[in-house]
Motif scaffolding. Sequence first.
Motif, mmCIF file in Angstrom:
data_model
loop_
_atom_site.group_PDB
_atom_site.id
_atom_site.type_symbol
_atom_site.label_atom_id
_atom_site.label_comp_id
_atom_site.label_asym_id
_atom_site.label_seq_id
_atom_site.Cartn_x
_atom_site.Cartn_y
_atom_site.Cartn_z
ATOM 1 N N GLN A 40 0.838 -1.201 0.000
ATOM 2 C CA GLN A 40 0.000 0.000 0.000
ATOM 3 C C GLN A 40 0.866 1.240 0.000
ATOM 4 O OE1 GLN A 40 -2.692 -0.206 3.340
ATOM 5 N NE2 GLN A 40 -3.895 -1.941 2.431
ATOM 6 N N ILE A 41 1.983 1.142 0.805
ATOM 7 C CA ILE A 41 2.900 2.281 0.862
ATOM 8 C C ILE A 41 3.502 2.514 -0.515
ATOM 9 C CG2 ILE A 41 5.131 3.091 1.803
ATOM 10 C CD1 ILE A 41 4.331 1.667 4.457
ATOM 11 N N GLN A 45 3.041 5.640 -2.645
ATOM 12 C CA GLN A 45 4.191 6.397 -3.177
ATOM 13 C C GLN A 45 4.009 6.639 -4.683
ATOM 14 O OE1 GLN A 45 7.537 3.974 -1.950
ATOM 15 N NE2 GLN A 45 7.741 4.995 0.101
ATOM 16 N N LYS A 46 3.576 5.573 -5.349
ATOM 17 C CA LYS A 46 3.330 5.728 -6.806
ATOM 18 C C LYS A 46 2.232 6.764 -7.053
ATOM 19 C CE LYS A 46 4.644 1.051 -8.216
ATOM 20 N NZ LYS A 46 4.162 -0.205 -8.812
ATOM 21 N N GLU A 47 1.175 6.658 -6.206
ATOM 22 C CA GLU A 47 0.067 7.574 -6.369
ATOM 23 C C GLU A 47 0.533 8.989 -6.090
ATOM 24 O OE1 GLU A 47 -3.032 7.367 -7.415
ATOM 25 O OE2 GLU A 47 -2.807 5.238 -7.893
ATOM 26 N N GLU A 48 1.449 9.101 -5.047
ATOM 27 C CA GLU A 48 1.961 10.427 -4.714
ATOM 28 C C GLU A 48 2.777 10.973 -5.875
ATOM 29 O OE1 GLU A 48 4.483 12.680 -1.156
ATOM 30 O OE2 GLU A 48 4.255 10.487 -1.166
ATOM 31 N N VAL A 54 0.582 14.827 -11.756
ATOM 32 C CA VAL A 54 -0.700 15.405 -12.159
ATOM 33 C C VAL A 54 -0.767 16.854 -11.731
ATOM 34 C CG1 VAL A 54 -3.188 15.330 -11.759
ATOM 35 C CG2 VAL A 54 -1.929 13.222 -12.228
ATOM 36 N N ARG A 55 -0.269 17.097 -10.438
ATOM 37 C CA ARG A 55 -0.273 18.464 -9.964
ATOM 38 C C ARG A 55 0.599 19.342 -10.848
ATOM 39 N NH1 ARG A 55 -0.057 15.922 -4.902
ATOM 40 N NH2 ARG A 55 2.193 16.250 -4.822
#
Length: 519
Positions: A40-41, A45-48, A54-55
């Motif tokens: 999940q981390i 991290q990937k999502e972050e 994206v940001r």
Amino acid sequence: MKHKRDIVIGAVGLLLTASTAAGLWGWQQERQHVADLEAQIAELQKEEKRSAVVRSVSKQMEAIAYQQKEISDEQREEAIQQTRVANEMRHRSEVERQNALAAQEQAVHSEHQAQQARLIAEEERQTAEHQRIQAELSKRMTDTLSFTALGRSLGSLSSIQAQLGNKELADLLAYSSYVFTNRYNGDVYYPAVFQSLLTASESKRTWACHNGLVMGLAYESADDNSVVTVSTYGEIMLHKRQDDKLQSTTLLSDKAYDFRDAYIDDDIIYAVSRSGHLIIIKNGMPRVIVMEMLENPSYITSLDDNSLLLVGERGLAVYDKQRDMIVATRELDFHITASSRYDNMPLLFDDQGHQHLVKNINEFITSDIKVPGRVTAFASSKNTKTRAYGMSDGTIYLYDEQSEKTTKLQGHLSRISKIRVNGHQLYSASYDGTMKLWNTASEKIEPMTLLSAGSWIMSFTFDRSKKYAWIGDQNGNVTEALLSVPTMVDIVSHKLKRNFTTDEWNYYIGRNVPYEKFK
């Protein structure tokens, strides 16, 4: 005890085993949980990272969006400005369109006014043209009446001067009479004009030749200057014209004969006598054939190429030219009053109102005569499809075969003795001593007197040119007359020896007419 201890040991062992298994299972679960957390981390991290991308992209997109917004705002402002300009131009265009429509309406109105003005001008022009034409017509009619009257007056003056012996002046007056009459489309056959030309051209000559009435005239086949005449006093004469003289030769003179008609074929002369005789003259030698079977023969005409038809009061006879004899006769149950030709065949008229077209001596085509009265002369024209009937009371009936219309012509005072038709010109002679010309193409057909013989005109014929007529009268005279006005005018014009003097012009023609030279 041992058993109990074993049970306890077993139970402890079992408990230990269970605890170990439970601890192992818990450890395994914890490990799995840790792995899941790590996963999940890692995913977080990937999502972050993705969120960071994206940001970053969003910030870039936002920056682009701000830039596009600025551009859009600028374009919107420009569009608004263009719209404002377009609206102003549309408003200006509308104003101009309205102005154009108003100008167009004004132009249409102006064009309508111009068209109305043109129509009014055209009407005024046509009115002026009509008035001009009417004025010219009135002037022309006035001039025509004036100058045709002048022409007739000059013709009468010419005849007077000719009688007084003033030939030069008479010729000038006759020629000027024709000029003014012809120039204004007058009638050149009017008696005063025609007679003055006839006298001035010296183209009418009369010779006293016979003792009896001249009943028949016939031309030799190839010579317009030679004519044969026969009389009731038994005379057959050959006349040859030489300039203004007539050389006459008597071929036969016997008071026992009463000749009524003559015919020439191949220079052989045939003359029929009411005494019942046919005289044949060949090479100057006369021969007589007696026709006892034919009562009062009065006419002779061609039946076909080889034979002649002899016509009596109540019978017919056929003479064969090759066999030189009478080959057939026929009695008739009617009385013949006149004989002529129609459709290249002999045509007989009786006293019962019938006509008989002779195909041969035994075959007639009989029909009713189209006119009332007793026919004494007949002629027809193939070209104009007309028939002319001369009657015993001096009347002439003109019958139109196409319209079947009959016109009554009155001008003679007594029996019509001879009629000839040449197109629309009808020539007639009468016992009243006149020879007349009728123009059958006119709306109102009026007679024009060509000649006045002073005695009965018994017969006449034309030469081949139809310019000259030969006339035989009651007193035995033979008259040659030129009937062609153009030929007369040509003769007179060549005879003129001088022009009018100014005084003569002013006296005879008038000061208001411009002087002309005719010679």
